[in-house]
Design a protein around this motif. Structure first.
Motif, PDB file in Angstrom:
ATOM      1  N   LEU A  74      -1.453  13.706   1.303  1.00  0.00           N
ATOM      2  CA  LEU A  74      -1.352  12.303   1.677  1.00  0.00           C
ATOM      3  C   LEU A  74      -0.061  11.697   1.127  1.00  0.00           C
ATOM      4  CD1 LEU A  74      -2.648   9.843   3.014  1.00  0.00           C
ATOM      5  CD2 LEU A  74      -3.857   9.394   0.879  1.00  0.00           C
ATOM      6  N   ASP A  75       0.268  12.024  -0.113  1.00  0.00           N
ATOM      7  CA  ASP A  75       1.526  11.537  -0.704  1.00  0.00           C
ATOM      8  C   ASP A  75       2.726  12.074   0.073  1.00  0.00           C
ATOM      9  OD1 ASP A  75       0.130  10.173  -2.634  1.00  0.00           O
ATOM     10  OD2 ASP A  75       0.456  11.660  -4.222  1.00  0.00           O
ATOM     11  N   HIS A  76       2.619  13.310   0.515  1.00  0.00           N
ATOM     12  CA  HIS A  76       3.703  13.903   1.308  1.00  0.00           C
ATOM     13  C   HIS A  76       3.925  13.107   2.593  1.00  0.00           C
ATOM     14  CE1 HIS A  76       6.264  16.900   3.174  1.00  0.00           C
ATOM     15  NE2 HIS A  76       5.414  17.017   4.174  1.00  0.00           N
ATOM     16  N   PHE A  77       2.833  12.757   3.282  1.00  0.00           N
ATOM     17  CA  PHE A  77       2.959  11.951   4.497  1.00  0.00           C
ATOM     18  C   PHE A  77       3.614  10.604   4.196  1.00  0.00           C
ATOM     19  CE2 PHE A  77      -0.925  14.265   6.438  1.00  0.00           C
ATOM     20  CZ  PHE A  77      -0.098  15.226   6.987  1.00  0.00           C
ATOM     21  N   ARG A  78       3.187   9.960   3.157  1.00  0.00           N
ATOM     22  CA  ARG A  78       3.767   8.660   2.795  1.00  0.00           C
ATOM     23  C   ARG A  78       5.267   8.776   2.502  1.00  0.00           C
ATOM     24  NH1 ARG A  78       0.374   4.438   1.335  1.00  0.00           N
ATOM     25  NH2 ARG A  78      -1.868   4.898   1.220  1.00  0.00           N
ATOM     26  N   GLN A  79       5.623   9.807   1.768  1.00  0.00           N
ATOM     27  CA  GLN A  79       7.028   9.960   1.390  1.00  0.00           C
ATOM     28  C   GLN A  79       7.909  10.267   2.600  1.00  0.00           C
ATOM     29  OE1 GLN A  79       6.191  12.922  -1.591  1.00  0.00           O
ATOM     30  NE2 GLN A  79       6.649  11.517  -3.266  1.00  0.00           N
ATOM     31  N   VAL A  80       7.386  11.041   3.534  1.00  0.00           N
ATOM     32  CA  VAL A  80       8.165  11.362   4.728  1.00  0.00           C
ATOM     33  C   VAL A  80       8.316  10.142   5.628  1.00  0.00           C
ATOM     34  CG1 VAL A  80       8.162  12.696   6.879  1.00  0.00           C
ATOM     35  CG2 VAL A  80       7.640  13.818   4.706  1.00  0.00           C
ATOM     36  N   PHE A  81       7.215   9.433   5.876  1.00  0.00           N
ATOM     37  CA  PHE A  81       7.232   8.375   6.879  1.00  0.00           C
ATOM     38  C   PHE A  81       7.606   6.996   6.328  1.00  0.00           C
ATOM     39  CE2 PHE A  81       4.001  11.453   8.589  1.00  0.00           C
ATOM     40  CZ  PHE A  81       4.857  11.995   9.528  1.00  0.00           C
ATOM     41  N   GLU A  82       7.462   6.790   5.051  1.00  0.00           N
ATOM     42  CA  GLU A  82       7.796   5.487   4.465  1.00  0.00           C
ATOM     43  C   GLU A  82       9.071   5.513   3.629  1.00  0.00           C
ATOM     44  OE1 GLU A  82       3.358   3.473   4.078  1.00  0.00           O
ATOM     45  OE2 GLU A  82       4.247   4.374   2.290  1.00  0.00           O
ATOM     46  N   GLN A  83       9.345   6.655   3.008  1.00  0.00           N
ATOM     47  CA  GLN A  83      10.476   6.727   2.079  1.00  0.00           C
ATOM     48  C   GLN A  83      11.580   7.664   2.553  1.00  0.00           C
ATOM     49  OE1 GLN A  83       8.865   7.587  -1.860  1.00  0.00           O
ATOM     50  NE2 GLN A  83       7.005   6.435  -1.366  1.00  0.00           N
ATOM     51  N   GLN A 136      -1.291  14.088  12.864  1.00  0.00           N
ATOM     52  CA  GLN A 136      -2.137  13.765  14.011  1.00  0.00           C
ATOM     53  C   GLN A 136      -3.298  14.750  14.153  1.00  0.00           C
ATOM     54  OE1 GLN A 136       0.995  11.601  17.116  1.00  0.00           O
ATOM     55  NE2 GLN A 136       0.438  13.715  17.431  1.00  0.00           N
ATOM     56  N   ALA A 137      -3.043  16.016  13.882  1.00  0.00           N
ATOM     57  CA  ALA A 137      -4.092  17.027  14.017  1.00  0.00           C
ATOM     58  C   ALA A 137      -5.139  16.916  12.915  1.00  0.00           C
ATOM     59  CB  ALA A 137      -3.471  18.431  14.007  1.00  0.00           C
ATOM     60  N   LEU A 138      -4.753  16.386  11.749  1.00  0.00           N
ATOM     61  CA  LEU A 138      -5.684  16.280  10.631  1.00  0.00           C
ATOM     62  C   LEU A 138      -6.437  14.953  10.599  1.00  0.00           C
ATOM     63  CD1 LEU A 138      -3.535  17.846   7.763  1.00  0.00           C
ATOM     64  CD2 LEU A 138      -5.387  18.932   9.050  1.00  0.00           C
ATOM     65  N   LEU A 139      -5.740  13.860  10.922  1.00  0.00           N
ATOM     66  CA  LEU A 139      -6.354  12.530  10.815  1.00  0.00           C
ATOM     67  C   LEU A 139      -6.633  11.880  12.164  1.00  0.00           C
ATOM     68  CD1 LEU A 139      -4.338  10.959   7.831  1.00  0.00           C
ATOM     69  CD2 LEU A 139      -6.628  11.966   7.789  1.00  0.00           C
ATOM     70  N   PHE A 140      -6.174  12.484  13.239  1.00  0.00           N
ATOM     71  CA  PHE A 140      -6.360  11.920  14.585  1.00  0.00           C
ATOM     72  C   PHE A 140      -5.690  10.561  14.730  1.00  0.00           C
ATOM     73  CE2 PHE A 140     -10.251  14.351  13.463  1.00  0.00           C
ATOM     74  CZ  PHE A 140     -10.055  15.444  14.308  1.00  0.00           C
ATOM     75  N   VAL A 141      -4.572  10.373  14.078  1.00  0.00           N
ATOM     76  CA  VAL A 141      -3.821   9.122  14.208  1.00  0.00           C
ATOM     77  C   VAL A 141      -2.352   9.427  13.997  1.00  0.00           C
ATOM     78  CG1 VAL A 141      -4.078   8.498  11.750  1.00  0.00           C
ATOM     79  CG2 VAL A 141      -3.654   6.703  13.445  1.00  0.00           C
ATOM     80  N   ASN A 142      -1.503   8.760  14.773  1.00  0.00           N
ATOM     81  CA  ASN A 142      -0.063   8.873  14.619  1.00  0.00           C
ATOM     82  C   ASN A 142       0.372   8.154  13.342  1.00  0.00           C
ATOM     83  OD1 ASN A 142       2.817   7.496  15.253  1.00  0.00           O
ATOM     84  ND2 ASN A 142       2.650   9.414  16.402  1.00  0.00           N
ATOM     85  N   PRO A 143       1.440   8.586  12.686  1.00  0.00           N
ATOM     86  CA  PRO A 143       1.881   7.894  11.465  1.00  0.00           C
ATOM     87  C   PRO A 143       2.108   6.401  11.654  1.00  0.00           C
ATOM     88  CG  PRO A 143       3.058   9.957  11.724  1.00  0.00           C
ATOM     89  CD  PRO A 143       2.255   9.782  12.974  1.00  0.00           C
ATOM     90  N   ARG A 187       9.684   1.618   9.347  1.00  0.00           N
ATOM     91  CA  ARG A 187       8.794   2.391   8.482  1.00  0.00           C
ATOM     92  C   ARG A 187       7.472   1.674   8.218  1.00  0.00           C
ATOM     93  NH1 ARG A 187      13.300   3.872   9.831  1.00  0.00           N
ATOM     94  NH2 ARG A 187      14.649   5.234   8.544  1.00  0.00           N
ATOM     95  N   VAL A 188       6.992   0.932   9.212  1.00  0.00           N
ATOM     96  CA  VAL A 188       5.696   0.259   9.095  1.00  0.00           C
ATOM     97  C   VAL A 188       4.639   1.253   9.578  1.00  0.00           C
ATOM     98  CG1 VAL A 188       4.277  -1.713   9.756  1.00  0.00           C
ATOM     99  CG2 VAL A 188       6.753  -1.989   9.466  1.00  0.00           C
TER     100      VAL A 188
END
Length: 318
Positions: free
Chosen positions: A229-238, A174-181, A204-205
């Motif tokens: 970015l891959d880290h965010f995807r892996q945490v929130f999607e996988q 949120q602090a980097l992209l200004f959007v919630n996962p 996980r949408v």
């Protein structure tokens, strides 16, 4: 109430210096019941939520540019400050876990910021020993601890150190992209796939989903270095958790400012220009009518490229 009385009496001592924890207990006349407690006073601090609010970040950046600092927020929150802040917070969370303490209800209102120092408050809700943390904030609770069949995240399993790192990652994004996962608007082509907004974490949408409309006010996600970015995807999607996830996340964060800090600074400057010259257009934040990126090559890379590899960050191949 009785459990809380016991908890305060057994509260861990010698916690990290960034933790604002109960100190002297205030007792009733016979010394049997705790009425309250004293804590260190923290002045000139702001909640971490402010760092995750794009409008406030732009406002602070604009004030810094014209030399008129905000009375309430003296230091503009540029990318380097955010990176330093989260590295500081990372160290505090690590030390708490080493002391067998879990934050539990870890959210951006429980973190106070002074410069690039992050202080953890509401420590009386920490989880340790036989004392659980039973409160939660839906935007930050780990969906792995919730009922997957629910319509919204509701805590139903005990917190653990991994759930603290999940919440940490939510706040960092949120602090980097200004959007919630799980921000943006989910409009699946198949009506049968529709979900209540609140239920999206349970399925996980994320904002990265191809059928989620990415919010225009947010910084384009392809501005992040690819490992982060891959880290965010892996945490929130996988559902990636564990020590390796923490190490990768910290590594990418530590190298973020070198690759991306200038891009974010220019982005905020662009928004200042829009805010000053075309206020009625400010909600668009530079996006074109067809939703494509507009001028992002000015921010350090082309629209589809610019993502750093692990090798670019100074690491080896994976």
């Amino acid at each position: 109430m009785a459990l809380h009385q016991q908890k305060l009496r057994q509260f861990p001592q010698s916690l990290p210096e960034r933790v604002i924890s109960p100190q002297a207990l205030v007792m009733n006349q016979n010394g049997q019941r705790i009425l309250g407690y004293t804590m260190p006073l923290l002045t000139h601090a702001e909640v971490l939520l402010r760092y995750c609010d794009l409008r406030r970040r732009v406002k602070d950046h604009c004030r810094r540019q014209v030399g008129r600092p905000s009375r309430k927020f003296q230091q503009a929150a540029d990318t380097q400050a955010v990176v330093d802040l989260f590295l500081d917070l990372h160290e505090t969370v690590s030390k708490l876990h080493f002391a067998d303490v879990v934050i539990g209800d870890f959210n951006d209102l429980n973190i106070l910021v002074q410069g690039t120092q992050a202080f953890v408050i509401d420590a009386d809700s920490f989880q340790f020993g036989s004392f659980p943390c039973s409160v939660f904030t839906a935007r930050f609770v780990d969906p792995l601890l919730c009922d997957p069949q629910g319509t919204q995240p509701i805590l139903c399993r005990p917190y653990c150190w991994e759930s603290d790192w999940y919440a940490f990652t939510v706040m960092l994004m949120q602090a980097l992209l200004f959007v919630n996962p799980y921000g943006g608007v989910y409009k699946p082509s198949d009506p049968a796939q529709r979900l209540p907004q609140a239920a999206r974490p349970l399925h996980r949408v994320t904002v990265f989903h191809p059928q989620v409309r990415y919010p225009k006010p947010a910084l384009p996600c392809d501005r992040l270095p690819k490992p982060l970015l891959d880290h965010f995807r892996q945490v929130f999607e996988q559902d990636w958790r564990g020590v390796s996830a923490i190490a990768i996340g910290k590594f990418a964060l530590a190298h973020l400012s070198v690759l991306w800090g200038g891009a974010c600074s220019l982005y905020l400057s662009k928004l200042c220009e829009i805010r000053g010259n075309r206020p009625t257009d400010s909600a668009r934040f530079g996006s074109s009518d067809n939703g494509s990126a507009n001028g992002w090559s000015d921010f350090g890379g082309d629209v589809n490229g610019g993502a750093a590899t692990v090798a670019d960050l100074g690491g080896g191949t994976v």
